[in-house]
Design a protein around this motif. Structure first.
Motif, PDB file in Angstrom:
ATOM      1  N   SER A  93       0.809  -1.234   0.000  1.00 17.26           N
ATOM      2  CA  SER A  93       0.000   0.000   0.000  1.00 17.26           C
ATOM      3  C   SER A  93       0.835   1.273   0.000  1.00 17.26           C
ATOM      4  O   SER A  93       0.531   2.215  -0.762  1.00 17.26           O
ATOM      5  CB  SER A  93      -0.954   0.006   1.195  1.00 17.26           C
ATOM      6  N   LEU A 125       2.079   1.864  -3.461  1.00 21.18           N
ATOM      7  CA  LEU A 125       0.983   2.140  -4.394  1.00 21.18           C
ATOM      8  C   LEU A 125       0.465   3.569  -4.246  1.00 21.18           C
ATOM      9  O   LEU A 125      -0.046   4.157  -5.208  1.00 21.18           O
ATOM     10  CB  LEU A 125      -0.161   1.162  -4.171  1.00 21.18           C
ATOM     11  N   SER A 126       0.579   4.124  -3.051  1.00 18.62           N
ATOM     12  CA  SER A 126       0.001   5.443  -2.784  1.00 18.62           C
ATOM     13  C   SER A 126       0.945   6.583  -3.144  1.00 18.62           C
ATOM     14  O   SER A 126       0.586   7.748  -3.042  1.00 18.62           O
ATOM     15  CB  SER A 126      -0.387   5.554  -1.312  1.00 18.62           C
ATOM     16  N   ASP A 172      -1.551  -6.940  -1.033  1.00 14.61           N
ATOM     17  CA  ASP A 172      -1.924  -5.971  -2.054  1.00 14.61           C
ATOM     18  C   ASP A 172      -3.415  -5.668  -1.887  1.00 14.61           C
ATOM     19  O   ASP A 172      -4.244  -6.568  -2.042  1.00 14.61           O
ATOM     20  CB  ASP A 172      -1.636  -6.543  -3.447  1.00 14.61           C
ATOM     21  N   ARG A 177      -5.484  -4.467  -3.722  1.00 16.01           N
ATOM     22  CA  ARG A 177      -6.262  -4.705  -4.938  1.00 16.01           C
ATOM     23  C   ARG A 177      -6.631  -6.181  -5.099  1.00 16.01           C
ATOM     24  O   ARG A 177      -7.468  -6.520  -5.943  1.00 16.01           O
ATOM     25  CB  ARG A 177      -5.473  -4.226  -6.159  1.00 16.01           C
ATOM     26  N   CYS A 178      -5.980  -7.050  -4.330  1.00 17.74           N
ATOM     27  CA  CYS A 178      -6.205  -8.498  -4.417  1.00 17.74           C
ATOM     28  C   CYS A 178      -6.846  -8.965  -3.124  1.00 17.74           C
ATOM     29  O   CYS A 178      -6.170  -9.086  -2.099  1.00 17.74           O
ATOM     30  CB  CYS A 178      -4.883  -9.231  -4.640  1.00 17.74           C
ATOM     31  N   THR A 179      -8.134  -9.238  -3.146  1.00 14.52           N
ATOM     32  CA  THR A 179      -8.866  -9.523  -1.923  1.00 14.52           C
ATOM     33  C   THR A 179      -8.987 -11.024  -1.666  1.00 14.52           C
ATOM     34  O   THR A 179      -8.787 -11.846  -2.573  1.00 14.52           O
ATOM     35  CB  THR A 179     -10.278  -8.918  -1.993  1.00 14.52           C
ATOM     36  N   ASP A 215     -11.473 -12.423  -4.036  1.00 17.95           N
ATOM     37  CA  ASP A 215     -10.945 -12.724  -5.372  1.00 17.95           C
ATOM     38  C   ASP A 215     -10.324 -14.117  -5.396  1.00 17.95           C
ATOM     39  O   ASP A 215     -10.561 -14.909  -6.310  1.00 17.95           O
ATOM     40  CB  ASP A 215      -9.878 -11.694  -5.770  1.00 17.95           C
ATOM     41  N   SER A 258      -9.479 -11.989 -14.680  1.00 18.56           N
ATOM     42  CA  SER A 258      -9.521 -11.088 -13.531  1.00 18.56           C
ATOM     43  C   SER A 258      -8.421 -11.428 -12.525  1.00 18.56           C
ATOM     44  O   SER A 258      -7.660 -10.553 -12.099  1.00 18.56           O
ATOM     45  CB  SER A 258     -10.893 -11.169 -12.857  1.00 18.56           C
ATOM     46  N   LYS A 313      -4.880  -9.201 -11.816  1.00 12.71           N
ATOM     47  CA  LYS A 313      -4.581  -8.754 -10.447  1.00 12.71           C
ATOM     48  C   LYS A 313      -3.208  -9.261 -10.012  1.00 12.71           C
ATOM     49  O   LYS A 313      -2.422  -8.534  -9.382  1.00 12.71           O
ATOM     50  CB  LYS A 313      -5.667  -9.238  -9.479  1.00 12.71           C
ATOM     51  N   SER A 364      -0.494  -7.308 -11.784  1.00 16.46           N
ATOM     52  CA  SER A 364      -0.350  -5.975 -11.186  1.00 16.46           C
ATOM     53  C   SER A 364       0.466  -6.033  -9.904  1.00 16.46           C
ATOM     54  O   SER A 364       1.322  -5.169  -9.648  1.00 16.46           O
ATOM     55  CB  SER A 364      -1.736  -5.376 -10.901  1.00 16.46           C
TER      56      SER A 364
END
Length: 362
Positions: free
Chosen positions: A9, A12-13, A52, A54-56, A59, A168, A172, A175
């Motif tokens: 994170s 990424l920010s 990450d 974005r990867c839950t 998912d 999908s 992910k 990424s």
């Protein structure tokens, strides 16, 4: 040994800018140190646990649910997706086809016997007992000498969600790998795009495995014999059954425990090439352990699937890109062991298959 979890994170920010020499201009000291920790862990352990946002978990669960449903289908159905004429480079690979290097490499076998008993892998008695499904993901180059490495994927009947779920999860994972690759490059003192620029339009593969614990659930059963991955970096979500062992650079054998919501990244042979052995391809195996047995019992009690599925993606260097030690790694005394070679030719060598000019494909 507990491998620390790296939260992606903070990276990424932040908008990262690097000059031509690879010096990071706009990053905080703490973020630079985090990048150095990423490169250190890849160097010393060959593995990295990352989180990450974005990867839950959802998912990963959605992907595992679909693959369990697929692997539970009868063998006759799954063999409809088998493409042996394409050297199993797309579609399903049945159990008993993949042969681990440790089964046929006598030099490797001698090295393994010389290891301390507690560090030795479980030597397989035959080919791997796992199934695998290969699905190409990501943009394909319009012009390449290795068209067969970019074959169209195979979609099984009765799975309308297949393409969306595969793509999908695959995007992910790519990424997440790209962020790890940038952070590692910065940590190694290279330009932040040193690795990612070579990954563009690579033949990345979503490559889940399926192992039938109802049939092969005895302790000591080898699903994937001791081996390394030939690609750049490998990434997985958490499996519902344990059993993965890795070997650290110092030879220590470690049973990996992936926390819920985290991803496991492992080094492949291509990053070893690019760093002139500063990073080694991580050795690993998947074996039924006592922890696996305990989870089998629990899954049986809860009426859950007894297929051990890995949610794996193999990230590759592009087939037409040149693999060679990068930046200061080119000055390493070991650089001569890693002469320039096209990514596609490297894959050919590793698999013992020639793609170019072969109408049978890859």
């Amino acid at each position: 040994m507990d491998i620390p979890v790296i939260d992606l994170s903070p990276y990424l920010s932040v908008a990262v800018e690097a000059n031509g020499d690879g010096d990071v201009a706009t990053m905080s000291t703490e973020l630079v140190e985090l990048c150095r920790e990423v490169s250190r862990l890849l160097r010393e352990t060959g593995a990295l646990l990352v989180k990450d946002p974005r990867c839950t978990v959802e998912d990963n669960d959605q992907f595992l649910d679909m693959m369990e449903k697929y692997f539970e289908r009868p063998k006759e159905f799954k063999l409809l997706q088998e493409r042996p004429n394409l050297h199993y480079q797309v579609g399903v690979t049945p159990e008993g086809v993949e042969v681990p290097r440790s089964l046929v490499d006598e030099e490797m076998q001698e090295k393994l016997k010389a290891m301390p008993k507690k560090s030795q892998p479980t030597l397989p008695s035959g080919p791997d007992t796992k199934w695998r499904y290969l699905w190409r993901v990501g943009p394909r180059p319009s012009n390449t000498r290795f068209q067969e490495l970019y074959l169209e994927p195979v979609i099984p009947d009765g799975f309308p969600e297949w393409k969306d779920t595969m793509d999908s999860w695959g995007y992910k994972m790519i990424s997440a790998i790209e962020v790890v690759a940038e952070m590692a490059a910065i940590g190694f003192g290279l330009p932040k795009d040193a690795f990612t620029s070579l990954m563009k339009q690579g033949p990345h593969l979503v490559a889940p495995t399926g192992s039938d614990l109802a049939r092969h659930g005895q302790e000591g059963t080898v699903f994937a014999g001791y081996h390394y991955d030939l690609n750049f970096l490998t990434i997985h979500g958490r499996s519902r059954f344990p059993g993965l062992n890795i070997w650290l650079r110092n030879g220590q054998k470690v049973e990996v425990k992936v926390p819920v919501g985290c991803l496991l990244v492992q080094t492949g042979k291509q990053i070893e090439w690019l760093t002139a052995e500063d990073c080694l391809a991580g050795m690993h195996e998947v074996v039924v352990t006592s922890r696996t047995i305990n989870e089998i019992k629990l899954a049986s009690e809860q009426n859950r699937s007894l297929w051990r599925v890995s949610s794996t993606l193999f990230a590759h260097i592009a087939s037409d890109a040149v693999l060679k030690p990068l930046g200061h790694f080119a000055e390493s005394p070991l650089a001569s062991k890693y002469p320039p070679i096209c990514g596609g030719e490297f894959v050919e060598q590793e698999l013992g298959i020639k793609f170019r000019g072969n109408k049978g494909g890859s």
